[in-house]
Design an enzyme around this catalytic site. Structure first.
Site, PDB file in Angstrom:
ATOM      1  N   PRO A   9       0.753  -1.512   0.026  1.00 41.51           N
ATOM      2  CA  PRO A   9       0.085  -0.122  -0.063  1.00 41.51           C
ATOM      3  C   PRO A   9       0.829   1.161  -0.103  1.00 41.51           C
ATOM      4  CG  PRO A   9      -0.275  -1.081   2.153  1.00 41.51           C
ATOM      5  CD  PRO A   9       0.598  -2.115   1.212  1.00 41.51           C
ATOM      6  N   ASN A  10       0.203   2.204  -0.718  1.00 37.90           N
ATOM      7  CA  ASN A  10       0.746   3.592  -1.000  1.00 37.90           C
ATOM      8  C   ASN A  10       2.263   3.741  -1.761  1.00 37.90           C
ATOM      9  OD1 ASN A  10      -1.133   4.883   0.673  1.00 37.90           O
ATOM     10  ND2 ASN A  10      -0.257   3.762   2.398  1.00 37.90           N
ATOM     11  N   ARG A  17       5.146  10.770  -2.777  1.00 42.49           N
ATOM     12  CA  ARG A  17       4.814  10.504  -1.333  1.00 42.49           C
ATOM     13  C   ARG A  17       5.913  10.848  -0.492  1.00 42.49           C
ATOM     14  NH1 ARG A  17       4.691   4.422   1.192  1.00 42.49           N
ATOM     15  NH2 ARG A  17       3.913   4.946   3.318  1.00 42.49           N
ATOM     16  N   TYR A  22      11.192   8.730   1.157  1.00 42.90           N
ATOM     17  CA  TYR A  22      11.194   7.755   0.092  1.00 42.90           C
ATOM     18  C   TYR A  22      11.837   8.082  -1.349  1.00 42.90           C
ATOM     19  CZ  TYR A  22       7.861   5.628   3.445  1.00 42.90           C
ATOM     20  OH  TYR A  22       7.164   5.132   4.565  1.00 42.90           O
ATOM     21  N   ASN A  71       8.036  -5.539  -0.608  1.00 39.11           N
ATOM     22  CA  ASN A  71       7.805  -4.423   0.342  1.00 39.11           C
ATOM     23  C   ASN A  71       6.556  -4.238   0.595  1.00 39.11           C
ATOM     24  OD1 ASN A  71       7.835  -2.004   1.583  1.00 39.11           O
ATOM     25  ND2 ASN A  71       9.230  -0.945   0.143  1.00 39.11           N
ATOM     26  N   ALA A  74       2.963  -0.775   4.982  1.00 38.65           N
ATOM     27  CA  ALA A  74       2.567  -0.760   6.491  1.00 38.65           C
ATOM     28  C   ALA A  74       2.153  -2.184   6.664  1.00 38.65           C
ATOM     29  CB  ALA A  74       1.256   0.341   6.577  1.00 38.65           C
ATOM     30  N   HIS A  77       3.796  -4.243   9.225  1.00 39.29           N
ATOM     31  CA  HIS A  77       3.695  -4.195  10.667  1.00 39.29           C
ATOM     32  C   HIS A  77       2.296  -4.578  11.414  1.00 39.29           C
ATOM     33  CE1 HIS A  77       6.969  -1.570   9.702  1.00 39.29           C
ATOM     34  NE2 HIS A  77       6.144  -0.654   9.194  1.00 39.29           N
ATOM     35  N   GLU A  95      12.170  -9.338   2.638  1.00 40.77           N
ATOM     36  CA  GLU A  95      11.573  -8.109   2.904  1.00 40.77           C
ATOM     37  C   GLU A  95      12.312  -6.971   2.795  1.00 40.77           C
ATOM     38  OE1 GLU A  95      10.006  -8.382   6.831  1.00 40.77           O
ATOM     39  OE2 GLU A  95      10.357  -6.265   7.150  1.00 40.77           O
ATOM     40  N   HIS A  97      12.541  -2.686   2.769  1.00 41.98           N
ATOM     41  CA  HIS A  97      12.079  -1.246   3.099  1.00 41.98           C
ATOM     42  C   HIS A  97      12.985  -0.159   2.328  1.00 41.98           C
ATOM     43  CE1 HIS A  97       9.156  -2.955   5.594  1.00 41.98           C
ATOM     44  NE2 HIS A  97      10.070  -3.767   6.031  1.00 41.98           N
ATOM     45  N   ILE A  98      12.456   0.831   1.988  1.00 39.66           N
ATOM     46  CA  ILE A  98      13.298   1.653   1.199  1.00 39.66           C
ATOM     47  C   ILE A  98      13.873   2.655   2.425  1.00 39.66           C
ATOM     48  CG2 ILE A  98      13.046   4.126   0.156  1.00 39.66           C
ATOM     49  CD1 ILE A  98      10.564   2.750  -1.313  1.00 39.66           C
ATOM     50  N   SER A  99      12.871   2.870   3.551  1.00 45.04           N
ATOM     51  CA  SER A  99      13.329   3.756   4.678  1.00 45.04           C
ATOM     52  C   SER A  99      14.136   2.776   5.700  1.00 45.04           C
ATOM     53  CB  SER A  99      12.419   4.548   5.237  1.00 45.04           C
ATOM     54  OG  SER A  99      11.268   3.638   5.576  1.00 45.04           O
ATOM     55  N   ARG A 104      12.783   5.166  12.700  1.00 50.55           N
ATOM     56  CA  ARG A 104      11.314   6.059  12.595  1.00 50.55           C
ATOM     57  C   ARG A 104      10.590   5.776  13.784  1.00 50.55           C
ATOM     58  NH1 ARG A 104       9.085   5.016   6.707  1.00 50.55           N
ATOM     59  NH2 ARG A 104       7.753   6.753   7.502  1.00 50.55           N
ATOM     60  N   ARG A 108       6.849   1.301  13.650  1.00 49.78           N
ATOM     61  CA  ARG A 108       7.472   0.498  12.333  1.00 49.78           C
ATOM     62  C   ARG A 108       8.584  -0.259  12.833  1.00 49.78           C
ATOM     63  NH1 ARG A 108       5.193   3.738   8.434  1.00 49.78           N
ATOM     64  NH2 ARG A 108       4.780   6.037   8.915  1.00 49.78           N
TER      65      ARG A 108
END
Ligand code: DQA
Length: 142
Positions: A9-10, A17, A22, A71, A74, A77, A95, A97-99, A104, A108
Site C-alpha cells: 500500500p501507498n 509520497r 522515500y 515491500n 504498512a 507491521h 523483506e 524497506h526503502i527507509s 522511525r 515501524r
C-alpha cells in the site's frame, strides 16, 4: 532466473509520497534501471493497496519463481495473513524497506513478516530492491 517484486500500500505513490523519506523517483522509472542492470533476470512487478491481492500474488508466484522481493509497506507491521502466505510458499522471500524503519516511529520497529522471510533489507533507499535481488541471486546459487 525469475523474480517477483511486490509493493504494498501507498507505494504506487513513490516519487510523490513524502519524498524526504522515500525519494523523488517513481517505481516505474526505477524498474527500468533495475531491468537494465539485470538483463539476465526476468523481473515481474506487482503493486497493490489491497492485502488480499498481495497474498494472491505471493501464492501465484511462490511455487514457480526463484524468489520474491516484498515491500509490504504498512502491512509489514500488521499482517498475520501476509506472514502466513510467506510461510505457505516455497520461493525465498526478501523483506525490503526503502527507509530505515528502525530509525522511525516505534510502530515501524516491529515486522510481522521478517520471521517468515529469508532476510530483511532496509534503509538503502530504492537501492534496497537491488540489494534484495543480489541476496536472492546468492540464495539461488548456493
Ligand atoms: C516502508 C516502511 C513502512 O513502515 C511504510 O508503512 C511504508 C514503506 C518502506 O519502504 O520504507 O509504506 O515499507
Amino acid at each position: 532466473m525469475k523474480i517477483q517484486i511486490i509493493n504494498g500500500p501507498n507505494l504506487n505513490l513513490l516519487g510523490v509520497r513524502e519524498p524526504g523519506v522515500y525519494g523523488g523517483v517513481g517505481f516505474d522509472a526505477y524498474l527500468v534501471r533495475l531491468e537494465a542492470a539485470y538483463p539476465d533476470i526476468e523481473i515481474h512487478y506487482f503493486q497493490s493497496n489491497i492485502e488480499g491481492e498481495i497474498i494472491d500474488r505471493i501464492h501465484a508466484t511462490g511455487f514457480s519463481f526463484d524468489g520474491i522481493v516484498l515491500n509490504a509497506g504498512a502491512y509489514t507491521h500488521t499482517s498475520v495473513a501476509i506472514h502466513d502466505a510467506v510461510k505457505s510458499i516455497q520461493s525465498p522471500v526478501i523483506e525490503v524497506h526503502i527507509s530505515n524503519v528502525y530509525s522511525r516511529e516505534p510502530f515501524r520497529h516491529q515486522s510481522l513478516l521478517a520471521a517468515a522471510c529469508r532476510g530483511v533489507i532496509a534503509g538503502f533507499g530504492m537501492d534496497s530492491y537491488r540489494l534484495a535481488i543480489e541476496a536472492l541471486r546468492l540464495a539461488v546459487n548456493c
